[in-house]
Design an enzyme around this catalytic site. Structure first.
Site, short mmCIF file in Angstrom:
data_model
loop_
_atom_site.label_atom_id
_atom_site.label_comp_id
_atom_site.label_asym_id
_atom_site.label_seq_id
_atom_site.Cartn_x
_atom_site.Cartn_y
_atom_site.Cartn_z
CG ASP A 176 -6.78 -14.01 0.38
OD1 ASP A 176 -5.92 -13.64 -0.44
OD2 ASP A 176 -7.97 -13.70 0.28
CD GLU A 190 -12.11 -18.37 -1.35
OE1 GLU A 190 -13.33 -18.21 -1.16
OE2 GLU A 190 -11.47 -17.75 -2.20
#
Length: 389
Positions: free
Chosen positions: A79, A138
């Site tokens: 990520d 997130e």
């Protein structure tokens, strides 16, 4: 950095990590990060590489390394987004973007992925390797978005997927994992109550939604204590309660916001259903209209594939240069869970030995973990490619 970089040195990895740490960006806004990642990747040997930046997810990067004699395509995900946190580490390479920080260690994640990519770009693997630099972990569930927009098709489709998350509670470079669920799944819950406002002195002429919402919260607490197997566990938390305008007026409306956590998708769906049933009961009891909105998005439980995870743990336990720790499940969320519901795979921890916890403004992971992690994961991927099935 020279063109056709072989393996990234510890100094180069540190430089990359520090630069990434300075340029955190929020979900789906990772343009500077995207450009820097591409700049680094283009310095690697391109002989076996194929790079794709999909228009449907413009800050994502996929890199395919063509194997010598591929039996499978092994996927590796990292990520790339940051958090809306004002950094308070005092580091000389602190975030240059106000109120945005890599407070979850995605800069560590990306540095490890680049180290792996550099190695296998220079040393052609047996199997195909697919690296997925994913935006929006997130928030905005980038993994689910990527899947739904059709990115993982044809040669860009992995047969199995792996990914890591840094862990401040583990020693530097330690690998942590477990069979079953590593991260809980999460669901956002919004509940609205509609009754009738009125004067505090005449409650018989009103329908008080503070009372109704309070009873709802009390009853919801019994879901985990009485409707959930205590061995499986679950969490329901309502952190926001809004109602009323002044002390002497009965509130005709109330609004709650909360979160559900569960270790399996089946458990989350069970809790979701029980919340709806409790809301319906409160509505009937208090002659109120009660609406429930549930939003899970891509934040499914990270349920590790039994066979692949057993294989991963067995390798890490027996590798002489790896410190392996069997970890307990965590109630925090991670959107890699959605991808693991679509592709078999394993998520694991990389220890970064920090006193501060993830998402804190003082998170300072130990970057020595990067090179140690690269070595351990390179060993596992090489081992995995030697297996027939």
């Amino acid at each position: 950095m020279e063109t056709h970089q072989i393996d990234l040195s510890e100094a180069q990895l540190l430089q990359i990590y520090q630069h990434l740490h300075q340029i955190p960006e929020l979900a789906m806004q990772e343009k500077e990060t995207h450009a820097y990642l591409l700049e680094i990747i283009h310095h690697f040997d391109q002989t076996y590489l194929e790079i794709w930046t999909p228009e449907v997810l413009p800050t994502a990067i996929l890199v395919l390394i063509h194997g010598k004699a591929p039996k499978r395509t092994i996927g590796y995900r990292t990520d790339i987004d940051g958090l809306p946190v004002a950094e308070k580490t005092g580091l000389p390479f602190a975030s240059q973007h106000p109120n945005v920080m890599h407070a979850c260690g995605h800069d560590i994640h990306m540095s490890v992925a680049l180290g792996l990519l550099a190695h296998f770009a220079a040393h052609q693997p047996q199997d195909n390797l697919l690296f997925f630099f994913q935006p929006a972990e997130e928030s905005l569930n980038g993994g689910k978005t990527a899947f739904e927009r059709g990115i993982f098709k044809g040669k860009w489709c992995p047969d199995e997927f792996y990914g890591l998350h840094d862990n401040p509670d583990l020693p530097v470079g330690a690998i942590g994992c477990r069979m079953g669920t590593l991260f809980a799944g999460t669901t956002e819950v919004d509940v609205d109550f509609y009754g009738k406002g009125g004067h505090a002195a005449f409650p018989q002429d009103a329908n008080d939604m503070v009372v109704a919402a309070s009873q709802f919260i009390n009853q919801v607490q019994t879901i985990v204590s009485r409707s959930v197997d205590p061995i499986e566990g679950g969490v329901i938390t309502f952190g926001k309660f809004e109602a009323g305008t002044i002390r002497n007026v009965i509130a005709g409306r109330a609004h709650l916001e909360g979160t559900i956590r569960g270790l399996t998708q089946k458990m989350i769906e069970h809790i979701d259903q029980r919340i709806k049933e409790v809301a319906a009961g409160i509505g009937q009891s208090y002659q109120a209209k009660v609406t429930v909105q549930l939003n899970q998005g891509g934040y499914w439980p990270v349920e590790n594939n039994p066979q692949l995870t057993h294989n991963f743990i067995t390798y890490m336990k027996t590798a002489t240069d790896v410190q392996f720790v069997e970890t307990a499940p965590a109630m925090t969320g991670e959107d890699f869970g959605y991808l693991l519901a679509k592709f078999p795979g394993t998520m694991f921890w990389l220890g970064v030995a920090d006193d501060s916890q993830l998402h804190s403004a003082t998170l300072t992971p130990n970057p020595q973990a990067i090179q140690i992690g690269i070595k351990a994961i390179t060993g596992f991927i090489t081992h995995r490619m030697s297996e027939k099935a």
